[in-house]
Design an enzyme around this catalytic site. Structure first.
Site, PDB file in Angstrom:
ATOM      1  N   PRO C 106       0.827  -1.205   0.000  1.00  0.00           N
ATOM      2  CA  PRO C 106       0.000   0.000   0.000  1.00  0.00           C
ATOM      3  C   PRO C 106       0.862   1.256   0.000  1.00  0.00           C
ATOM      4  O   PRO C 106       1.833   1.340   0.745  1.00  0.00           O
ATOM      5  CB  PRO C 106      -0.812  -0.089   1.297  1.00  0.00           C
ATOM      6  N   ALA C 107       0.501   2.199  -0.849  1.00  0.00           N
ATOM      7  CA  ALA C 107       1.266   3.447  -0.934  1.00  0.00           C
ATOM      8  C   ALA C 107       1.128   4.233   0.365  1.00  0.00           C
ATOM      9  O   ALA C 107       2.068   4.839   0.835  1.00  0.00           O
ATOM     10  CB  ALA C 107       0.770   4.280  -2.109  1.00  0.00           C
ATOM     11  N   ARG C 108      -0.097   4.167   0.923  1.00  0.00           N
ATOM     12  CA  ARG C 108      -0.335   4.876   2.174  1.00  0.00           C
ATOM     13  C   ARG C 108      -0.130   3.873   3.286  1.00  0.00           C
ATOM     14  O   ARG C 108      -1.062   3.198   3.692  1.00  0.00           O
ATOM     15  CB  ARG C 108      -1.772   5.386   2.198  1.00  0.00           C
ATOM     16  N   CYS C 109       1.109   3.780   3.768  1.00  0.00           N
ATOM     17  CA  CYS C 109       1.429   2.590   4.554  1.00  0.00           C
ATOM     18  C   CYS C 109       1.246   2.753   6.042  1.00  0.00           C
ATOM     19  O   CYS C 109       2.193   2.634   6.809  1.00  0.00           O
ATOM     20  CB  CYS C 109       2.837   2.127   4.245  1.00  0.00           C
ATOM     21  N   ILE C 110       0.028   3.030   6.479  1.00  0.00           N
ATOM     22  CA  ILE C 110      -0.246   2.993   7.909  1.00  0.00           C
ATOM     23  C   ILE C 110      -1.535   2.244   8.146  1.00  0.00           C
ATOM     24  O   ILE C 110      -2.298   2.055   7.223  1.00  0.00           O
ATOM     25  CB  ILE C 110      -0.391   4.406   8.544  1.00  0.00           C
TER      26      ILE C 110
END
Lengths: 101, 122, 110
Positions: C106-110
């Site tokens: 995932p690009a938004r890795c949280i």
């Protein structure tokens, strides 16, 4: 909640000014800068001038002069010329800023 | 009630595929959503083309980022507004590929936009 | 990095994520997990399948917050906590589950 609208493109080639005009409310501030200065001679300018009693309309003097855009015919009660420093001050006196480009 | 202090508007003004504006706007919305920011999406002008049903971006070898719109509920994006005049001008109906979209008149649209603290236009 | 599966070469990125999510199957997932010395239990599989179906439906790998919200809708409260998911995937559920589900990180890795 007032918005500072920054018009940076010419309405002869884009729809940005038209969209901006549909999102103007009482007490908003509208600034013509960069290619937005060309809008002085666009038919949509009339709609902006018609709103001049409820908004403040500005043009960045250097940007207009650089393009040989003449705004002397427009009354100072309708259109105020400003410097970039004054533009920065406007960004602080409004609640939010939208750039239309 | 909108919390003016932190509310964010993402204003979509461009059609979906010729530029990356729409995808960039989506990525930003999902990031704000992941950080529990109060984010609303606004569609006006050519931006309304992002909501049209039955588009096939695979035909032009483009990733279908519009499919992600259906996941907005998992990112706490609850408010999605569309300008009715923009639909009318383009002969579009209010039959969108996602639910829970609110169609507003031009002046209602402007007022909702003014109620946000931060406005980001794409 | 190249994985060999049934005599076929499968491309992955440096961190072992599949380059083509369509090549995925459960055996391949096991192989990727073995390379990480990570054992997949039925609880892991539940999340892996869920993440994969999320991706197929929405065309994006869910970040952790979206993952827990979506899992809550599907499985109910107890499996929808980030604590539960971090216990299963200590390196980060979104990051790790997407890897074994054959999806892009995932690009938004949280």
């Amino acid at each position: 909640m007032t918005i500072l609208h920054l018009i940076r493109s010419s309405a002869f080639s884009s729809n940005d000014l038209k969209q901006c005009i549909s999102n103007i409310e009482h007490y908003d501030n509208v600034v013509l800068l960069d290619d937005g200065c060309y809008n002085i001679n666009h038919p949509l300018m009339k709609q902006l001038q018609d709103k001049s009693s409820m908004i403040n309309l500005y043009i960045v003097k250097d940007h207009a002069q650089a393009r040989a855009v003449n705004f002397d015919d427009i009354s100072k009660e309708v259109l105020n010329s400003i410097t970039m420093t004054e533009l920065v001050a406007l960004t602080f006196s409004n609640d939010s800023v939208v750039t239309w480009q | 009630m909108i919390n003016k202090k932190q509310s964010i508007a993402i204003l979509n003004s461009t059609a979906p595929f010729a530029s990356t504006n729409g995808k960039d706007a989506l990525d930003l919305a999902l990031i704000f959503g992941s950080y529990e920011q109060n984010t609303s999406l606004f569609f006006q002008g050519d931006g309304v083309y992002q909501l049209v049903k039955k588009q096939s971006p695979d035909k032009i070898s483009t990733k279908d980022y519009l499919k992600t719109f259906a996941a907005f509920e998992f990112y706490d994006i609850k408010h999605i507004y569309v300008c009715a005049a923009s639909l009318d001008q383009r002969a579009l109906s209010d039959d969108f590929h996602i639910d829970n979209v609110t169609v507003l008149t031009t002046s209602e649209f402007s007022k909702e936009l003014h109620a946000r603290k931060i406005i980001l236009r794409f | 990095m190249i994985l060999t599966y049934l005599g076929e070469k499968i491309g992955t990125d440096k961190q072992g994520y599949l380059l083509d999510f369509k090549q995925w199957n459960e055996e391949l997932a096991d192989l990727i997990a073995q390379n990480d010395q990570f054992e997949l239990t039925s609880a892991h599989w539940e999340v892996i399948h869920f993440v994969r179906s999320f991706y197929l439906q929405y065309n994006t790998s869910p970040a952790i917050r979206a993952l827990t919200k979506a899992m809550k809708a599907e499985f109910g409260e107890e499996k929808a906590s980030s604590r539960y998911l971090y216990r299963l995937f200590p390196e980060g559920p979104a990051k790790q589950a997407t890897k074994y589900a054959g999806l892009p990180k995932p690009a938004r890795c949280i």
